[in-house]
Design a protein around this motif. Sequence first.
Motif, PDB file in Angstrom:
ATOM      1  N   GLU A   1      21.914   2.187  -4.362  1.00 63.15           N
ATOM      2  CA  GLU A   1      21.349   3.347  -5.341  1.00 63.15           C
ATOM      3  C   GLU A   1      19.686   3.394  -5.580  1.00 63.15           C
ATOM      4  O   GLU A   1      19.423   4.043  -6.179  1.00 63.15           O
ATOM      5  CB  GLU A   1      22.032   3.020  -6.620  1.00 63.15           C
ATOM      6  CG  GLU A   1      23.548   2.983  -6.641  1.00 63.15           C
ATOM      7  CD  GLU A   1      24.092   2.580  -7.916  1.00 63.15           C
ATOM      8  OE1 GLU A   1      23.535   1.876  -8.623  1.00 63.15           O
ATOM      9  OE2 GLU A   1      25.342   3.003  -8.369  1.00 63.15           O
ATOM     10  N   ALA A   2      19.028   2.443  -4.809  1.00 62.90           N
ATOM     11  CA  ALA A   2      17.910   2.210  -5.069  1.00 62.90           C
ATOM     12  C   ALA A   2      17.166   1.579  -3.907  1.00 62.90           C
ATOM     13  O   ALA A   2      18.042   0.885  -3.140  1.00 62.90           O
ATOM     14  CB  ALA A   2      17.409   1.280  -6.353  1.00 62.90           C
ATOM     15  N   GLY A   3      16.022   1.590  -3.524  1.00 58.84           N
ATOM     16  CA  GLY A   3      15.418   0.983  -2.318  1.00 58.84           C
ATOM     17  C   GLY A   3      14.673   2.142  -1.451  1.00 58.84           C
ATOM     18  O   GLY A   3      15.353   3.101  -1.138  1.00 58.84           O
ATOM     19  N   VAL A   4      13.587   1.965  -0.986  1.00 52.18           N
ATOM     20  CA  VAL A   4      12.899   2.960   0.076  1.00 52.18           C
ATOM     21  C   VAL A   4      13.672   2.859   1.182  1.00 52.18           C
ATOM     22  O   VAL A   4      13.222   3.747   2.009  1.00 52.18           O
ATOM     23  CB  VAL A   4      11.489   2.601  -0.036  1.00 52.18           C
ATOM     24  CG1 VAL A   4      10.760   2.897  -1.389  1.00 52.18           C
ATOM     25  CG2 VAL A   4      11.339   1.226   0.429  1.00 52.18           C
ATOM     26  N   ALA A   5      14.546   1.859   1.666  1.00 52.23           N
ATOM     27  CA  ALA A   5      14.876   1.730   2.842  1.00 52.23           C
ATOM     28  C   ALA A   5      16.115   3.117   3.302  1.00 52.23           C
ATOM     29  O   ALA A   5      16.263   3.316   4.258  1.00 52.23           O
ATOM     30  CB  ALA A   5      15.789   0.557   3.126  1.00 52.23           C
ATOM     31  N   ARG A   6      16.279   3.514   1.732  1.00 56.44           N
ATOM     32  CA  ARG A   6      17.205   4.757   2.003  1.00 56.44           C
ATOM     33  C   ARG A   6      16.472   5.786   2.549  1.00 56.44           C
ATOM     34  O   ARG A   6      17.172   6.748   3.309  1.00 56.44           O
ATOM     35  CB  ARG A   6      17.667   5.105   0.618  1.00 56.44           C
ATOM     36  CG  ARG A   6      18.616   4.099   0.030  1.00 56.44           C
ATOM     37  CD  ARG A   6      18.994   4.718  -1.602  1.00 56.44           C
ATOM     38  NE  ARG A   6      17.811   4.994  -2.175  1.00 56.44           N
ATOM     39  CZ  ARG A   6      17.824   5.742  -3.342  1.00 56.44           C
ATOM     40  NH1 ARG A   6      18.834   6.340  -3.726  1.00 56.44           N
ATOM     41  NH2 ARG A   6      16.773   6.204  -3.979  1.00 56.44           N
ATOM     42  N   TRP A   7      15.122   6.037   2.400  1.00 54.79           N
ATOM     43  CA  TRP A   7      14.371   7.056   2.933  1.00 54.79           C
ATOM     44  C   TRP A   7      14.132   7.101   4.377  1.00 54.79           C
ATOM     45  O   TRP A   7      14.432   7.985   4.980  1.00 54.79           O
ATOM     46  CB  TRP A   7      12.918   6.887   2.244  1.00 54.79           C
ATOM     47  CG  TRP A   7      12.877   7.096   0.909  1.00 54.79           C
ATOM     48  CD1 TRP A   7      13.443   6.450  -0.231  1.00 54.79           C
ATOM     49  CD2 TRP A   7      11.917   7.748   0.012  1.00 54.79           C
ATOM     50  NE1 TRP A   7      13.418   6.866  -1.426  1.00 54.79           N
ATOM     51  CE2 TRP A   7      12.338   7.605  -1.297  1.00 54.79           C
ATOM     52  CE3 TRP A   7      10.943   8.835   0.441  1.00 54.79           C
ATOM     53  CZ2 TRP A   7      11.471   8.139  -2.486  1.00 54.79           C
ATOM     54  CZ3 TRP A   7      10.226   9.369  -0.670  1.00 54.79           C
ATOM     55  CH2 TRP A   7      10.488   9.293  -2.020  1.00 54.79           C
TER      56      TRP A   7
ATOM     57  N   LEU B   1      14.286  -4.926   2.943  1.00 58.01           N
ATOM     58  CA  LEU B   1      14.467  -4.030   1.655  1.00 58.01           C
ATOM     59  C   LEU B   1      16.036  -3.528   1.958  1.00 58.01           C
ATOM     60  O   LEU B   1      16.554  -3.331   0.946  1.00 58.01           O
ATOM     61  CB  LEU B   1      13.407  -2.932   1.700  1.00 58.01           C
ATOM     62  CG  LEU B   1      12.200  -3.507   1.738  1.00 58.01           C
ATOM     63  CD1 LEU B   1      11.121  -2.240   1.842  1.00 58.01           C
ATOM     64  CD2 LEU B   1      11.862  -3.957   0.190  1.00 58.01           C
ATOM     65  N   ARG B   2      16.461  -3.165   3.014  1.00 62.26           N
ATOM     66  CA  ARG B   2      17.835  -2.636   3.020  1.00 62.26           C
ATOM     67  C   ARG B   2      18.846  -3.711   2.840  1.00 62.26           C
ATOM     68  O   ARG B   2      19.813  -3.337   2.254  1.00 62.26           O
ATOM     69  CB  ARG B   2      17.916  -2.280   4.639  1.00 62.26           C
ATOM     70  CG  ARG B   2      19.423  -1.537   4.996  1.00 62.26           C
ATOM     71  CD  ARG B   2      19.391  -0.919   6.147  1.00 62.26           C
ATOM     72  NE  ARG B   2      18.690   0.361   6.021  1.00 62.26           N
ATOM     73  CZ  ARG B   2      18.342   1.193   7.364  1.00 62.26           C
ATOM     74  NH1 ARG B   2      18.928   0.757   8.403  1.00 62.26           N
ATOM     75  NH2 ARG B   2      17.639   2.221   7.043  1.00 62.26           N
TER      76      ARG B   2
ATOM     77  N   VAL C   1      24.722  -2.173  -2.415  1.00 63.95           N
ATOM     78  CA  VAL C   1      24.319  -1.375  -3.593  1.00 63.95           C
ATOM     79  C   VAL C   1      23.244  -2.176  -4.169  1.00 63.95           C
ATOM     80  O   VAL C   1      23.586  -3.262  -4.760  1.00 63.95           O
ATOM     81  CB  VAL C   1      25.612  -1.186  -4.398  1.00 63.95           C
ATOM     82  CG1 VAL C   1      24.894  -0.385  -5.531  1.00 63.95           C
ATOM     83  CG2 VAL C   1      26.643  -0.186  -3.725  1.00 63.95           C
ATOM     84  N   LEU C   2      22.123  -1.495  -4.137  1.00 65.49           N
ATOM     85  CA  LEU C   2      21.033  -2.449  -4.838  1.00 65.49           C
ATOM     86  C   LEU C   2      20.754  -1.749  -6.244  1.00 65.49           C
ATOM     87  O   LEU C   2      20.911  -0.205  -6.353  1.00 65.49           O
ATOM     88  CB  LEU C   2      19.689  -2.445  -3.988  1.00 65.49           C
ATOM     89  CG  LEU C   2      19.801  -2.774  -2.509  1.00 65.49           C
ATOM     90  CD1 LEU C   2      18.687  -2.290  -1.833  1.00 65.49           C
ATOM     91  CD2 LEU C   2      20.072  -4.197  -2.639  1.00 65.49           C
ATOM     92  N   ASP C   3      20.335  -2.507  -7.302  1.00 58.18           N
ATOM     93  CA  ASP C   3      19.975  -2.126  -8.552  1.00 58.18           C
ATOM     94  C   ASP C   3      18.579  -1.695  -8.627  1.00 58.18           C
ATOM     95  O   ASP C   3      17.650  -2.459  -8.044  1.00 58.18           O
ATOM     96  CB  ASP C   3      20.467  -3.052  -9.377  1.00 58.18           C
ATOM     97  CG  ASP C   3      20.119  -2.447 -10.961  1.00 58.18           C
ATOM     98  OD1 ASP C   3      21.036  -1.756 -11.515  1.00 58.18           O
ATOM     99  OD2 ASP C   3      19.170  -2.693 -11.720  1.00 58.18           O
ATOM    100  N   SER C   4      18.041  -0.481  -9.160  1.00 61.22           N
ATOM    101  CA  SER C   4      16.868  -0.093  -9.415  1.00 61.22           C
ATOM    102  C   SER C   4      15.722  -1.299 -10.022  1.00 61.22           C
ATOM    103  O   SER C   4      14.736  -1.791  -9.865  1.00 61.22           O
ATOM    104  CB  SER C   4      16.160   0.981 -10.347  1.00 61.22           C
ATOM    105  OG  SER C   4      17.098   0.793 -11.587  1.00 61.22           O
ATOM    106  N   ASP C   5      16.872  -2.493 -10.874  1.00 63.75           N
ATOM    107  CA  ASP C   5      15.962  -3.563 -11.537  1.00 63.75           C
ATOM    108  C   ASP C   5      15.912  -4.459 -10.723  1.00 63.75           C
ATOM    109  O   ASP C   5      15.257  -5.704 -11.040  1.00 63.75           O
ATOM    110  CB  ASP C   5      16.437  -3.921 -12.955  1.00 63.75           C
ATOM    111  CG  ASP C   5      16.174  -2.562 -13.848  1.00 63.75           C
ATOM    112  OD1 ASP C   5      14.987  -2.021 -13.707  1.00 63.75           O
ATOM    113  OD2 ASP C   5      16.871  -2.281 -14.895  1.00 63.75           O
TER     114      ASP C   5
END
Length: 582
Positions: free
Chosen positions: A45-51, A121-122, A206-210
């Motif tokens: 749900e968060a993390g620049v690795a998604r990009w 990060l992933r 699943v990563l949390d933004s916090d």
Amino acid sequence: MGRLWSPSARRCARWCDLPVALLPGIKRQRKGSPVKTSAAPLTPEAGVARWLRRHCKERPDQIAVRQHRGHGWEESTFRELDQLVDRTCHALVRAGIERGMRTVLMVEPGLEFLACTFAMLRMGVPPVLIDPGMGISGLASCLERARPRAFIGIPRAHRGRALLGWSRSTIEHRISVGPGWIPPFTSRLEDWRKRTEAAVPFSAPVLDSDETAAILFTSGSTGPAKGAIAHHGMIEKQVEALRDLHGIEPGEVDLPTFPLFGLFGVVLGMTSTVPVMNFTRPAEADPAGLIELIKRFSVTSLFASPALLGNLSRYLASHSLQLDGLRRVISAGAPARHDEIAALMATLGPGARVQTPYGATEALPLCCLDQQELLETARDSARGKGICIGRSVEGVEIRIARLDCPPSTDHLLANSEAGEIWACGPVVSRGYLNDPEADRFHKYQDQQGNHWHRTGDLGFRDSHSRIWFLGRLEQMVRTARGDLHTVAIERVFDVHPAVQRTALVGAGPEGSKLPILCIETRDDIAIDRNTLIDELRALGATVEGADRIERFCFPGSFPVDIRHNAKINRNLLARFAARSLP
């Protein structure tokens, strides 16, 4: 009837050394029945690795990174980079690296740095990033505070770790990247990768933004190095802010001379062209080599510290060269000189922009200014007003508070009143790692729950809502006749054509210091020192504060920070200046 694992599940379990039950999307199958999976695997749900995953789908064949190896340039596409990141994830899992495990990353900029960083990060493994040029004692102090459980680095970093005993009591996993002799009990990343097939996607948690994404240590140039805690949501907001602020588009070609901006560039879909240079000494980067890369690879975006920008602009001017294809130059790390920006603009094509964002390791970007407005304020800077750093970026609130006071409404100052710069917003870190003293000094939470960062900088807001930078609070020279702000005073004298830069320091007891101006002269202009001092006195005679400078000294090349080679170490200069007094 007995139950069997599907063939795909057995392969994944073997590749990853994980129980099949932990792999998202895998279900038990009845013998003889068709293989089925859940509707969709869990995705972060968060993390620049998604990009990166998104760019792999949208522009798989675009070059993501190119770097010079051996006798030529090697290129990797977004598809190839994403596959290498997946293999690295699987390799690190096999090596024992787990989600949430703080891991030192000391890998040189390039493909492996990107692969390791994106993989961590992933996976939800926070990389601990420390400037290797800060010296042995500085590195040891940062590692002691970070208390990492794993260390990923090039062989030279591992040899230093073993020899100096860095984090010996906490490190459980030691993984080397690249060829070279490594100490005992250190494995090689490539050996772990060989145990994983290239085309196996990694099912990211699943990563949390916090959730903590990384620990980013400051350079230590303006005080002890501190480990800023960066959350996944904060890094994503920083990337979005940089994209919108600078108008960065996928498909551009980037020339990053600062590794973190190289990572951001790839996140934003740019091709990262890694220059051949010492990244801890950007001031020594070869301008001719950078220009050759800009032209050869049609670079559109360049990050340059003020020190590198100055060398580049002078080289371009002296050789009558143009950089017509360059759309954007971003200069940060310290205030850039107006004359050097004007000289650089004369070599760029129509529509090109030079932008000077303001921020810190703990918070970026906070403000920004383009070349037109910066050059329009040059006259005010020469009159001792300071340096205009622009308006706050969208989503960021800047407050000017009284010295040594929190940014609550009862401590805020009116326009044109100088005070401390505080910042709040989604791009601002909330705290430091294992550093309660730094938290007490730099962090403040208001009654609404907003987190504020104390930058340690002095400045004021003008009637156009622009922020002006005056200098660092700890470097302010407190004299018997009042306080003198370093950067504001220095810019009065920096306009002299024979001056490379100046630094205002003080000698004597606090509150009654003697102001002394340290001068670094340009190598290409010869001038008698006494004549130069007379001319500098004349420049300062009509500017309040600058007219009180009576002592001058020439310490040679200024000591500067290791990250941008632009922040002046005024503490060292102050000791030199004190010794130069009769």
